[in-house]
Design a protein around this motif. Structure first.
Motif, PDB file in Angstrom:
ATOM      1  N   ALA A 174       0.838  -1.205   0.000  1.00 31.75           N
ATOM      2  CA  ALA A 174       0.000   0.000   0.000  1.00 31.75           C
ATOM      3  C   ALA A 174       0.875   1.259   0.000  1.00 31.75           C
ATOM      4  CB  ALA A 174      -0.932  -0.002   1.215  1.00 31.75           C
ATOM      5  N   LYS A 223       1.996   6.370  -7.003  1.00 28.93           N
ATOM      6  CA  LYS A 223       0.866   6.586  -7.907  1.00 28.93           C
ATOM      7  C   LYS A 223      -0.275   7.406  -7.304  1.00 28.93           C
ATOM      8  CE  LYS A 223       2.485   3.838 -11.148  1.00 28.93           C
ATOM      9  NZ  LYS A 223       2.835   4.323 -12.467  1.00 28.93           N
ATOM     10  N   LEU A 224       0.007   8.129  -6.225  1.00 29.87           N
ATOM     11  CA  LEU A 224      -1.085   8.847  -5.576  1.00 29.87           C
ATOM     12  C   LEU A 224      -1.763   9.829  -6.526  1.00 29.87           C
ATOM     13  CD1 LEU A 224      -2.439   9.025  -2.779  1.00 29.87           C
ATOM     14  CD2 LEU A 224      -1.043  11.025  -2.347  1.00 29.87           C
ATOM     15  N   TYR A 225      -3.079   9.729  -6.603  1.00 31.71           N
ATOM     16  CA  TYR A 225      -3.850  10.605  -7.493  1.00 31.71           C
ATOM     17  C   TYR A 225      -5.207  10.804  -6.841  1.00 31.71           C
ATOM     18  CZ  TYR A 225      -5.751  12.480 -11.841  1.00 31.71           C
ATOM     19  OH  TYR A 225      -6.320  13.291 -12.786  1.00 31.71           O
ATOM     20  N   LEU A 226      -5.377  11.927  -6.141  1.00 30.94           N
ATOM     21  CA  LEU A 226      -6.635  12.101  -5.392  1.00 30.94           C
ATOM     22  C   LEU A 226      -7.570  13.152  -6.018  1.00 30.94           C
ATOM     23  CD1 LEU A 226      -5.266  11.907  -1.753  1.00 30.94           C
ATOM     24  CD2 LEU A 226      -6.379  10.135  -3.061  1.00 30.94           C
ATOM     25  N   LEU A 260       2.438   1.764  -3.401  1.00 31.11           N
ATOM     26  CA  LEU A 260       1.444   2.241  -4.351  1.00 31.11           C
ATOM     27  C   LEU A 260       1.171   3.725  -4.171  1.00 31.11           C
ATOM     28  CD1 LEU A 260      -1.698  -0.039  -4.628  1.00 31.11           C
ATOM     29  CD2 LEU A 260      -0.578   1.169  -6.488  1.00 31.11           C
ATOM     30  N   LEU A 261       0.898   4.105  -2.914  1.00 30.67           N
ATOM     31  CA  LEU A 261       0.521   5.501  -2.663  1.00 30.67           C
ATOM     32  C   LEU A 261       1.695   6.426  -2.911  1.00 30.67           C
ATOM     33  CD1 LEU A 261      -1.797   5.301   0.485  1.00 30.67           C
ATOM     34  CD2 LEU A 261      -2.423   5.532  -1.918  1.00 30.67           C
TER      35      LEU A 261
END
Lengths: 155, 155, 155
Positions: free
Chosen positions: C145, C152-155, C148-149
């Motif tokens: 996790a 690729k963090l995309y909020l 990934l964050l």
């Protein structure tokens, strides 16, 4: 988004998406069924849920268990225990390039078996109705797992 | 790995990956919360877990249930029941080419609702806080399921 | 189906598919274990399940709980609570282009830890065997996790 649109043009994947959405929506219906029985039978698990039915000690009598509510909850948990493996194994199986008619047969049997399982659990129908429904769904998932591991094993 | 990198360059998919990772990590936190209450309140389900707190009959008194622990466990199970459909339906929805801003609105509402659900369950806040949080998450998942079945139904 | 076959030629994804199928099959085995203990110990949750063991009041004595059955059910629920995050986070992690050997290390540790968790729960082995198995699986999922964050963090 070229590749994504190609993924969704794949017929096996589209079929998996449709059947999965149906069986997950069916599982979500169990939450509503639990809420329905809790409200109509006044059976609650949390003090704050029955605050509207009386004050203090008067409300506490609704903190109880009920056969009908427990039955729906067991059916819901059984759904979770069986639909999660279908979701994971079925997704990977769909991506492994199976034959379209074989794949659709698997998906249809699984979704049909789980819907029948819910009917058999909530009615309730005499055994072995529920056991049979359970084992059909179970067998379908194992069959996809076998196909996956046979063709794509990489450890 | 050409196609995989393209998948992760898709903005909807990246947003789904981020929100899913956050909501699954939140769900994992419930395990820690259960362990915390079990240890601080000395409430265990297995004889081997309380062996460190006394010998023989003396340890058995810790094999009991506790309102606080049961509350966390119910919140955890409710998470499972709702995050599993979001995981499956949301993944397929993300691959079906939705509008980016619509998709992100769905993901944000769902993750926000589930975090609020946990707060409302563990505080506990008076109803209908928890019910509202539940129904927002439920509605978001059904909205994605509807969109999927409408655009991609293949049975 | 060009892109799908490319997805399944990706080594990380194939490894994820193999390990996930194994750990989900292991989880499905818990259903069989519950059924085995219910039948051999004659411990049932539904009246229709014990109808074959006697008529009317005579059958109702089998509607009871049993330590062994409850233990398997707790192990099964713990599997669900931990394998669902692995399924979601692991899938997205596999698609985010991780290093092959790092990814396989994560998958192996997780699957090994969950198999050991089941052995430790059902034997039962003294603590901290089960706690250790739990935390290894938990840590592996959080590590994926985090990766990934971070990337690729995309909020």
């Amino acid at each position: 988004m070229a590749n994504l649109s190609q993924l969704m043009e794949n017929e096996v994947f589209m079929a998996f998406a449709s059947y999965t959405t149906i069986v997950l929506s069916k599982m979500m219906f169990m939450s509503t069924a639990t809420a329905f029985y809790r409200l109509t039978r006044k059976v609650f698990a949390n003090p704050e849920d029955c605050a509207g039915f009386g004050k203090g000690e008067n409300a506490k009598k609704y903190l109880r268990t009920d056969d009908r509510v427990e039955r729906v909850r067991r059916a819901h948990l059984n759904d979770l225990e069986n639909i999660v493996p279908f979701l994971g194994i079925g997704l990977l199986y769909s991506l492994s390039g199976p034959d379209l008619s074989t794949a659709i047969l698997h998906f249809r049997l699984f979704v049909g078996a789980r819907i029948y399982h819910t009917i058999a659990y909530l009615t309730p129908l005499p055994q072995p109705n529920r056991a049979l429904a359970f084992f059909i769904g179970y067998g379908v998932t194992l069959s996809m797992a076998y196909r996956l591991l046979k063709s794509k094993l990489y450890l």
